[in-house]
Design a protein around this motif. Structure first.
Motif, PDB file in Angstrom:
ATOM      1  N   VAL A 167       0.937  -1.115   0.011  1.00  0.00           N
ATOM      2  CA  VAL A 167      -0.639  -0.238  -0.154  1.00  0.00           C
ATOM      3  C   VAL A 167       1.080   1.647  -0.108  1.00  0.00           C
ATOM      4  O   VAL A 167       0.743   2.189  -0.794  1.00  0.00           O
ATOM      5  N   TRP A 168       2.080   1.434   0.675  1.00  0.00           N
ATOM      6  CA  TRP A 168       2.494   2.249   1.373  1.00  0.00           C
ATOM      7  C   TRP A 168       3.740   2.448  -0.052  1.00  0.00           C
ATOM      8  O   TRP A 168       3.551   3.627  -0.282  1.00  0.00           O
ATOM      9  N   ARG A 169       4.260   1.367  -0.489  1.00  0.00           N
ATOM     10  CA  ARG A 169       5.117   1.670  -1.905  1.00  0.00           C
ATOM     11  C   ARG A 169       4.122   2.309  -2.787  1.00  0.00           C
ATOM     12  O   ARG A 169       4.549   3.224  -4.043  1.00  0.00           O
ATOM     13  N   LEU A 170       2.948   1.904  -3.534  1.00  0.00           N
ATOM     14  CA  LEU A 170       1.407   2.602  -4.391  1.00  0.00           C
ATOM     15  C   LEU A 170       1.740   3.502  -4.151  1.00  0.00           C
ATOM     16  O   LEU A 170       1.507   4.883  -4.752  1.00  0.00           O
ATOM     17  N   TYR A 171       0.828   4.454  -2.562  1.00  0.00           N
ATOM     18  CA  TYR A 171       0.940   5.415  -2.319  1.00  0.00           C
ATOM     19  C   TYR A 171       2.529   6.928  -2.826  1.00  0.00           C
ATOM     20  O   TYR A 171       2.111   7.290  -3.270  1.00  0.00           O
ATOM     21  N   LEU A 172       3.545   6.376  -2.448  1.00  0.00           N
ATOM     22  CA  LEU A 172       5.154   7.183  -1.809  1.00  0.00           C
ATOM     23  C   LEU A 172       4.647   7.259  -3.650  1.00  0.00           C
ATOM     24  O   LEU A 172       5.108   8.508  -4.089  1.00  0.00           O
ATOM     25  N   VAL A 173       5.319   6.357  -4.808  1.00  0.00           N
ATOM     26  CA  VAL A 173       5.078   6.200  -6.152  1.00  0.00           C
ATOM     27  C   VAL A 173       4.608   7.127  -6.878  1.00  0.00           C
ATOM     28  O   VAL A 173       4.438   8.093  -6.916  1.00  0.00           O
ATOM     29  N   GLY A 174       2.731   6.884  -6.474  1.00  0.00           N
ATOM     30  CA  GLY A 174       1.959   7.735  -6.956  1.00  0.00           C
ATOM     31  C   GLY A 174       2.073   9.156  -6.490  1.00  0.00           C
ATOM     32  O   GLY A 174       1.181   9.689  -7.482  1.00  0.00           O
ATOM     33  N   GLY A 175       2.333   9.207  -5.477  1.00  0.00           N
ATOM     34  CA  GLY A 175       1.659  10.778  -5.237  1.00  0.00           C
ATOM     35  C   GLY A 175       2.878  11.418  -5.555  1.00  0.00           C
ATOM     36  O   GLY A 175       2.655  13.293  -5.660  1.00  0.00           O
ATOM     37  N   GLY A 176       4.385  10.949  -5.600  1.00  0.00           N
ATOM     38  CA  GLY A 176       6.068  11.414  -5.605  1.00  0.00           C
ATOM     39  C   GLY A 176       5.480  12.349  -7.319  1.00  0.00           C
ATOM     40  O   GLY A 176       5.913  13.408  -7.802  1.00  0.00           O
ATOM     41  N   LEU A 177       4.570  11.187  -8.251  1.00  0.00           N
ATOM     42  CA  LEU A 177       4.078  12.034  -9.696  1.00  0.00           C
ATOM     43  C   LEU A 177       2.925  12.641  -9.533  1.00  0.00           C
ATOM     44  O   LEU A 177       3.217  13.580 -10.752  1.00  0.00           O
ATOM     45  N   ALA A 178       2.697  12.373  -8.810  1.00  0.00           N
ATOM     46  CA  ALA A 178       1.570  13.849  -9.032  1.00  0.00           C
ATOM     47  C   ALA A 178       2.150  14.816  -8.942  1.00  0.00           C
ATOM     48  O   ALA A 178       1.485  16.088  -8.970  1.00  0.00           O
ATOM     49  N   PHE A 179       3.129  15.505  -7.485  1.00  0.00           N
ATOM     50  CA  PHE A 179       3.821  16.457  -7.358  1.00  0.00           C
ATOM     51  C   PHE A 179       4.709  16.798  -8.744  1.00  0.00           C
ATOM     52  O   PHE A 179       4.542  17.654  -9.029  1.00  0.00           O
ATOM     53  N   GLU A 180       4.882  15.689  -8.830  1.00  0.00           N
ATOM     54  CA  GLU A 180       6.195  15.969 -10.046  1.00  0.00           C
ATOM     55  C   GLU A 180       5.634  16.766 -11.320  1.00  0.00           C
ATOM     56  O   GLU A 180       5.615  16.884 -12.415  1.00  0.00           O
ATOM     57  N   GLU A 181       4.136  16.467 -12.205  1.00  0.00           N
ATOM     58  CA  GLU A 181       3.357  16.057 -13.264  1.00  0.00           C
ATOM     59  C   GLU A 181       2.092  17.177 -12.356  1.00  0.00           C
ATOM     60  O   GLU A 181       1.402  17.909 -13.771  1.00  0.00           O
ATOM     61  N   GLY A 182       2.377  18.045 -11.339  1.00  0.00           N
ATOM     62  CA  GLY A 182       1.893  18.972 -11.641  1.00  0.00           C
ATOM     63  C   GLY A 182       0.378  19.198 -10.940  1.00  0.00           C
ATOM     64  O   GLY A 182      -0.234  20.095 -10.820  1.00  0.00           O
ATOM     65  N   ARG A 183      -0.087  17.777 -10.423  1.00  0.00           N
ATOM     66  CA  ARG A 183      -1.426  16.884 -10.324  1.00  0.00           C
ATOM     67  C   ARG A 183      -1.621  17.647  -9.153  1.00  0.00           C
ATOM     68  O   ARG A 183      -3.027  17.657  -8.869  1.00  0.00           O
ATOM     69  N   MET A 184      -0.795  18.015  -8.248  1.00  0.00           N
ATOM     70  CA  MET A 184      -0.840  18.861  -7.036  1.00  0.00           C
ATOM     71  C   MET A 184      -0.152  18.871  -6.622  1.00  0.00           C
ATOM     72  O   MET A 184       1.212  19.540  -7.041  1.00  0.00           O
ATOM     73  N   GLY A 185      -0.176  20.282  -5.212  1.00  0.00           N
ATOM     74  CA  GLY A 185       0.789  21.219  -4.966  1.00  0.00           C
ATOM     75  C   GLY A 185       0.499  21.368  -3.714  1.00  0.00           C
ATOM     76  O   GLY A 185       0.544  20.841  -3.366  1.00  0.00           O
ATOM     77  N   VAL A 186       1.332  22.660  -2.892  1.00  0.00           N
ATOM     78  CA  VAL A 186       1.840  22.352  -1.776  1.00  0.00           C
ATOM     79  C   VAL A 186       2.211  24.290  -1.921  1.00  0.00           C
ATOM     80  O   VAL A 186       2.929  24.330  -2.881  1.00  0.00           O
TER      81      VAL A 186
END
Length: 420
Positions: free
Chosen positions: A389-408
């Motif tokens: 679960v956490w491997r999938l979460y970290l990889v997917g979340g990292g790509l969301a920030f990398e591709e600009g779908r999420m920000g902070v």
């Protein structure tokens, strides 16, 4: 010839049938190579390989098409990925963007999918959901449900987060000031940035709403001499902070409470308030209460530093079904401008905004490197399913920030000295 009169060399393979149904139903080629349980393969010759271990994986997709079915199949091990999981995600997103995917499926498409499912022998009752899925009850964002949601995410065990995070135990975006900077030094730089923006000085009082494992309150007390109060809904976090504060000899400066933000009743008592990536858990309906209580806690002229994740307009407020079901139930993100409006509507004067999306992408990259390096330790601690679960979460979340779908973003605001 086989019993049905079809020569084995021309019999459609499992992987071939899957590639054909994807092409026919949604109009895209397989973005990654697929290897099925019969050994057959289809898709690009290079890059990651999606391994479908059993018919049950396809049954999960049949009953929960899309993200949820894939997530359930992955975390249970019904499917796996050989090679770079992040690259597999990139290819899938690239394929979806570059080709015109016409969803939902037509009746004809559904019949075609159903026919292939029958031929592959995957028709059957829905498989049980993985045990690691969150199962919350009650009305959204009541105190009781919020405690359950926080416990699901943050009470895995302090040992888990100690393995994953830096020495500060900062579970939020770092702030990188040098290309070769370590995660710990970048988290120190983030804490310093927050303290400088809040203009902290010895003798002042700081409130940290959603204090996590205490990185902010401990740093502010040690380095700036402020009296810091942290509040959290997590009993494991509260216990960890209390023990660390005692070990560092900061008991006279730092207080940590097991407290809901809605229980704050300290009108004008603090010189500064920080809330670092906690506002995502508040929910849309309760956000005005959250901002109003932080305003009330500040003395006139006192400053607020809010660090919070945002999403692109049109994206899922909770980050998608996988994150909402496995990692952060009831989480709600919004475009940045809407958060700024909430602050202004509650009476804050907004002084500045700093985007940190690229910093979060680097932060998650560092977490992923640590996670993969210590993967067997995570498995031993929490089991294979939660580790996946956490491997999938970290990889997917990292790509969301990398591709600009999420920000902070860090939003600096203050309580006006007088109305208007």
């Amino acid at each position: 010839m086989s019993a049905d009169g079809v020569h084995p060399s021309v019999r459609p393979t499992v992987a071939g049938r899957l590639a054909a149904v994807v092409r026919g139903a949604v109009g895209v080629d397989l973005p990654v190579r697929v290897r099925a349980w019969d050994g057959s393969q289809a898709g690009p010759p290079d890059g990651p390989v999606l391994v479908i271990r059993s018919r049950r994986a396809l049954r999960r997709l049949l009953w929960a098409p899309g993200e949820m079915g894939l997530a359930r199949a992955y975390v249970t091990g019904d499917i796996d990925v050989e090679g770079d999981l992040a690259e597999g995600f990139r290819r899938a997103w690239r394929s979806a963007r570059s080709q015109s995917v016409d969803l939902p499926l037509t009746v004809r498409d559904k019949l075609a999918v159903g026919l292939v499912a029958v031929r592959l022998g995957v028709i059957g009752p829905p498989p049980r959901p993985p045990v690691s899925e969150a199962r919350l009850s009650g009305r959204l964002h009541t105190s009781r449900r919020d405690r359950a949601a926080i416990a699901h995410h943050y009470d895995l065990s302090n040992a888990f987060y100690e393995l994953l995070l830096d020495e500060h135990m900062a579970y939020s975006s770092a702030y990188f000031t040098d290309p070769g900077q370590s995660l710990h030094d970048a988290q120190t730089a983030k804490l310093e940035l927050v303290c400088r923006k809040l203009e902290l000085r010895p003798g002042q009082r700081l409130l940290d709403v959603g204090c996590g494992w205490g990185s902010m309150v401990i740093h502010a007390a040690r380095e700036y001499g402020v009296a810091a109060t942290g509040v959290t809904l997590s009993e494991q976090q509260r216990r960890f902070v209390a023990e660390r504060v005692a070990a560092l000899g900061l008991s006279g400066l730092v207080e940590v409470r097991l407290q809901d933000y809605r229980e704050l009743d300290e009108d004008g008592e603090y010189d500064a308030v920080s809330s670092i990536e906690m506002g995502e858990h508040v929910g849309e309906q309760n956000y005005p209460t959250y901002t109003a209580l932080m305003l009330r806690a500040l003395r006139p002229g006192g400053r607020l530093l809010l660090q919070q994740m945002s999403r692109r307009a049109g994206a899922a407020p909770g980050g998608g079904r996988f994150i909402e079901s496995y990692i952060a139930p009831d989480m709600h993100m919004r475009p940045l401008w809407q958060t700024v409006k909430f602050l202004q509507d509650s009476g804050f004067e907004v002084l500045g905004v700093e985007a940190m999306r690229e910093h979060y992408a680097r932060t998650v990259d560092a977490w992923i490197a640590t996670f993969e390096d210590r993967y067997q330790q995570f498995v031993a601690l929490l089991g294979e399913e939660v580790a996946r679960v956490w491997r999938l979460y970290l990889v997917g979340g990292g790509l969301a920030f990398e591709e600009g779908r999420m920000g902070v973003d860090q939003i600096l605001a203050r309580r006006p000295v007088s109305p208007g």
